[in-house]
Design a protein around this motif. Structure first.
Motif, PDB file in Angstrom:
ATOM      1  N   VAL A 108      85.305  -9.893  -5.910  1.00  0.00           N
ATOM      2  CA  VAL A 108      86.049 -11.205  -5.719  1.00  0.00           C
ATOM      3  C   VAL A 108      85.666 -11.509  -4.095  1.00  0.00           C
ATOM      4  CG1 VAL A 108      88.573 -11.781  -5.123  1.00  0.00           C
ATOM      5  CG2 VAL A 108      87.976 -10.230  -6.998  1.00  0.00           C
ATOM      6  N   MET A 109      85.321 -12.677  -4.038  1.00  0.00           N
ATOM      7  CA  MET A 109      84.913 -13.446  -2.841  1.00  0.00           C
ATOM      8  C   MET A 109      86.074 -14.585  -2.501  1.00  0.00           C
ATOM      9  SD  MET A 109      82.321 -11.816  -1.607  1.00  0.00           S
ATOM     10  CE  MET A 109      81.449 -13.084  -0.606  1.00  0.00           C
ATOM     11  N   ASN A 110      85.960 -14.741  -1.320  1.00  0.00           N
ATOM     12  CA  ASN A 110      86.703 -16.022  -0.847  1.00  0.00           C
ATOM     13  C   ASN A 110      85.876 -17.292  -0.838  1.00  0.00           C
ATOM     14  OD1 ASN A 110      87.882 -17.958   1.090  1.00  0.00           O
ATOM     15  ND2 ASN A 110      89.713 -16.786   0.904  1.00  0.00           N
ATOM     16  N   ALA A 111      86.279 -18.336  -1.714  1.00  0.00           N
ATOM     17  CA  ALA A 111      85.349 -19.504  -1.583  1.00  0.00           C
ATOM     18  C   ALA A 111      85.298 -20.178  -0.571  1.00  0.00           C
ATOM     19  CB  ALA A 111      85.743 -20.356  -3.019  1.00  0.00           C
ATOM     20  N   ALA A 112      86.415 -20.349   0.310  1.00  0.00           N
ATOM     21  CA  ALA A 112      86.607 -21.071   1.510  1.00  0.00           C
ATOM     22  C   ALA A 112      85.810 -20.334   2.540  1.00  0.00           C
ATOM     23  CB  ALA A 112      88.053 -21.407   1.867  1.00  0.00           C
TER      24      ALA A 112
END
Length: 346
Positions: free
Chosen positions: A77-81
């Motif tokens: 899970v990564m933060n796209a922003a």
């Protein structure tokens, strides 16, 4: 800054110059070590005002198939922003002009810092703000200099018999050795402040960040800390800095803080991680995505990165203070080339 950490900033001990030199030499030594949690900050970094709990709001996340520390299984899970911010910072770093100092010149670093008061034995009784100037010999053969908030300074000159004699003479007279800019000590053997020998592609750099982490934190947490440790008060060529930021975009658990304003009034955007009650952030210019500095906040509400199973706000590194309060911060003012130690660039 292969292994830089922020140099400690504390009141100088009373007494003779040996204590003073040992204290400031400790600053330099600490600046060469990677940092880990729990956070024990004092150093040259910047105050960021107006931070509230609302400023820690999370951005939209997405599932991206990216590598982590080599041990994860399945999607991370990564933060796209955050990924977009770091990729823009990578492009901004690649576009900036490089410095090309001669071996006989000095690399000059100027920064501002803030350290919140610490509780407990040996802690600071009140918050401290600082202004740090440092001159590092390019080829290491000349005496560098560090000055903190008006202090006369200390020579950076390892292995100099001449400097040792000056200090011994001053000690015998019960005084501090003066900083005579017209007569710097000779016979120095200092480390190179330029960052060289780094990977030149993003995936290799990502592996380097995980492999060179130094601390007991979860791999993704320590890899992110290593980003700041690597670039702090070290000259990094634009291409290398670009690759470092692009590699940081592949570290799991990094999220965005928007609406940041630093002590110099610069509007910024931050990316960071929360672990054991603290949030460690890198700050970028909100318009140009140029790197501005770092900060650490109390954050007992943020989610830890994937693989970091301890609850935020627990353990030895648990945050103390109001949610969103600044524990430690720094801002880069400028970096330049000078002909002499102590010379302020125009």
């Amino acid at each position: 800054m292969n292994d830089l950490a922020p140099p400690p900033r504390r009141d100088l001990p009373a007494g003779r110059h040996e204590a003073r030199r040992a204290h400031l030499a400790g600053e330099l030594a600490a600046a060469r070590r990677p940092r880990g949690l729990p956070f024990r900050f004092s150093g040259r970094r910047l105050v960021f005002g107006g931070v509230t709990a609302a400023g820690l709001a999370a951005a939209v996340t997405a599932v991206l198939l990216v590598p982590g520390d080599g041990k994860e299984r399945g999607p991370v899970v990564m933060n796209a922003a955050a990924t977009e911010v770091l990729n823009r910072a990578s492009r901004a770093a690649a576009a900036r002009p490089g410095l090309h100092p001669r071996p006989d010149q000095f690399l000059y670093f100027e920064s501002r810092d803030y350290q919140a008061a610490e509780m407990g034995s040996g802690g600071l009784e009140r918050p401290q703000s600082g202004h740090r100037r440092a001159w590092f010999s390019v080829d290491g053969s000349r005496a560098g200099l560090i000055r903190n908030s008006g202090d006369e300074g200390i020579w950076l000159c390892e292995g100099s018999g001449e400097l040792a004699k000056r200090e011994a003479a001053a000690s015998a007279e019960g005084r501090e050795p003066p900083i005579d800019l017209a007569h710097p000590p000779t016979g120095c053997r200092n480390d190179d402040v330029r960052l060289t020998g780094m990977p030149d592609n993003v995936e290799a750099m990502r592996r380097w960040l995980f492999d060179h982490r130094n601390g007991q934190n979860p791999p993704a947490v320590q890899a992110f800390i290593t980003v700041g440790d690597t670039i702090r008060e070290r000259y990094v060529q634009p291409r290398t800095l670009s690759v470092i930021f692009a590699a940081a975009a592949r570290i799991p658990g990094v999220t965005v803080t928007r609406g940041v304003t630093d002590l110099l009034g610069r509007k910024g955007i931050a990316v960071g991680q929360t672990w054991q009650g603290h949030r460690q952030e890198l700050i970028f210019d909100a318009a140009t995505y140029a790197f501005l500095g770092e900060r650490t906040l109390v954050d007992g509400q943020g989610a830890p990165p994937p693989g970091a199973t301890a609850s935020p706000g627990t353990g030895d590194g648990g945050g103390t203070g109001a949610q969103g309060s600044v524990v430690y911060a720094s801002a880069e003012v400028r970096m330049a080339v000078t002909d002499r130690a102590g010379q302020i660039p125009r």
